[in-house]
Structure formats: C-alpha cells, structure tokens
Design an enzyme around this catalytic site. Structure first.
Site: not given
Ligand code: SPV
Ligand code: MG
Length: 294
Positions: A64
C-alpha cells in the site's frame, strides 16, 4: 426533495451515516477489498464498509504505497458498492495528486454512489501508516485546498468528505493533529479521521477531550485493539473502522488450508473448517440470478 443526479439509493446511504452522527450512534465499519469481502462484512452486521487502500493493494499482492491509481480504487469500490446496501467509504489516500485530482476523485466516487470519500494529509506518494519509514505530512494549507476543491464539486449535500490527519502517525503530536483537524473542518470536511499507531488509546483520548465534539471523529483502532468500541463511543468517537481484520483473517485461513491440503494429500481434514460451496452460492445470490435467466 433533492435535485441531485445521484440515484436515491446511493444518496440514502450517505444520509444514513449523517443520521447516525446526528443521533450519536457509533458507526461500525469493516475494511474490505472486493464485493465478496464487503458482503460478508454487511452480513455480519457492520453499518458500513471501508474500501481499504491496504486491502485493495494487498488483493493484487502489492504494498500500500501509492502504486495503484484512481481508476483501480474506483473499480474496487464500485464492486463493493454493488455488493452491499450499506454505505461504502472510499479510502482515497492523498486524493491521487493535487487539488484538481482531489476534485476529480470526489466527482468520480460520488457518481459511482460512494457515500464517503476520505483523503489524508500525507505527501504523494504515501506509504501505509504502519510502514516504519517515509511518513511525511503535507502542508496543512495545501491539504485544506484539496478539501475545498473536493467540496466544490460535490453534487449531493449528503455525500461525506472525511479528512484524515496523519499527524500522530508522523510523530507531530496531538497539538498539531488538533490544529489540522480544525483547519480541515473549516475547509469543509464533514468528519475527521485521526489515525494513530500507538499501542494504547491515550493520544486519541487526549485528542477527543480537547476536540470537544466539534465534528464527528473517526478512528482506526488497529494497534490499540484493546480499546473497545463501547469505550471509544463513550470517549466521543463517532465511527470506528476495523480496517484490515478481514484481510488478515483471509490470509491466515487460506494459508492454513493450503498447508493442510498438501500435508494430508487430501482436503478431507479441512472440509469441516471451510465454507461449503453452497455458502458461496448464497453469498453471491446465485438463486436470484438464476430466476433472472430466461
Ligand atoms: C487502509 O485500510 O488502507 C487504511 C488504514 O488506510 S491503515 O492501513 O491503518 O492505514
Ligand atoms: Mg489506506
């Protein structure tokens, strides 16, 4: 009466969140990454679905870290919206660029029926909040401009714009989180998401105490999991997002299933542990589809 181009069903979903905020009823949200995981969350009883950037990326076996773009997040969010009747909250990272990109994000997600668009105040490319390096805040004035640009193009008054501050994630402290949250509400945000990766809820509790319920507050209690949703609501939280537990459950279950099948050279030992095929038919509403087949 509304003059919105949104279909009534989509506008109604956003209104439901606003009503929960007005009634001070905690909104419980589950993270999902596709239609199936969204529907499972809805069937379990969650009030809304979080179209998680972490989950949507992980589903493509990507980290991510801003690799996927608006179109890919929109497609995933749309599949979730189609699969459920509860509101879908789209995790739109930084808004995919500058203020005009934030505006385009609002236009596209709202037109798809998404109840809430959430953008965060980190520089692009952002990294997931649990990544230990490269967490950098965007200037608050620059982020406020993104919020203004997004609210400018919103077509329905119920669609929510959630401003997420990463002040605590970036080590800038509660004072900075409060200052930014105030600026973001001034710029038109309907709610603020204050993210934290502390092992306990103390900094969130301090934020809430000093915030004095100026606007609804959203939290993501991943690292401070011991703080229950009842305790959070009591402290003044309006929405709690369990962002990644479905994804983590899936990884653990699939991994142990495949390991067992290879080990036993048969699926017999795990058959009782996994969902029957009929369950998948039911979740995906096979019978409804067959009735349509002429
Ligand atoms: C997501 O679920 O992508 C979020 C929350 O943004 S976190 O992973 O805690 O950043
Ligand atoms: Mg996120």
């Amino acid at each position: 009466m509304t003059t919105s181009p949104l279909p009534p069903a989509a506008a109604d979903r956003a209104a439901r969140i606003r009503q929960s905020f007005a009634d001070r009823r905690l909104v419980r949200v589950a993270g999902a990454h596709d239609g199936l995981t969204a529907r499972i969350a809805e069937e379990a009883g969650f009030d809304a679905v979080w179209a998680s950037s972490f989950g949507i990326s992980a589903a493509q076996c990507l980290p991510d870290v801003s690799l996927l773009g608006l179109a890919e997040y929109l497609a995933a969010s749309t599949a979730m919206h189609r699969a459920v009747d509860v509101p879908v909250l789209a995790d739109c990272d930084t808004g995919f660029g500058g203020s005009i990109n934030a505006a385009f994000t609002m236009m596209q997600f709202e037109a798809a029926g998404i109840a809430a668009v959430c953008i965060e105040d980190k520089v692009f490319p952002k990294r997931n909040s649990f990544v230990g390096s490269g967490q950098e805040l965007l200037g608050s004035a620059e982020f406020a401009n993104k919020l203004l640009a997004a609210t400018d193009v919103r077509t329905h008054p119920d669609t929510l714009l959630i401003a997420r501050t990463e002040s605590l994630i970036c080590g800038a402290g509660v004072e900075e989180a409060l200052r930014r949250a105030h600026d973001y509400v001034d710029a038109g945000a309907d709610a603020v998401l204050v993210h934290s990766r502390s092992p306990g809820p103390e900094e969130i509790v301090e934020f809430l105490r000093r915030w004095r319920r100026r606007a609804p507050v959203v939290i993501v209690p991943t690292t401070y999991a011991g703080w229950s949703s009842d305790e959070a609501a009591e402290a003044g939280v309006d929405m709690v997002i369990y962002a990644n537990h479905g994804l983590r459950a899936m990884v653990a279950a699939v991994r142990s299933t495949w390991t067992a099948v290879l080990e036993h050279k048969s699926s017999v030992p795990i058959e009782e542990l996994i969902a029957p095929v009929r369950d998948i038919f039911d979740i995906s509403r096979l019978d409804e589809w067959l009735r349509r087949d002429r």
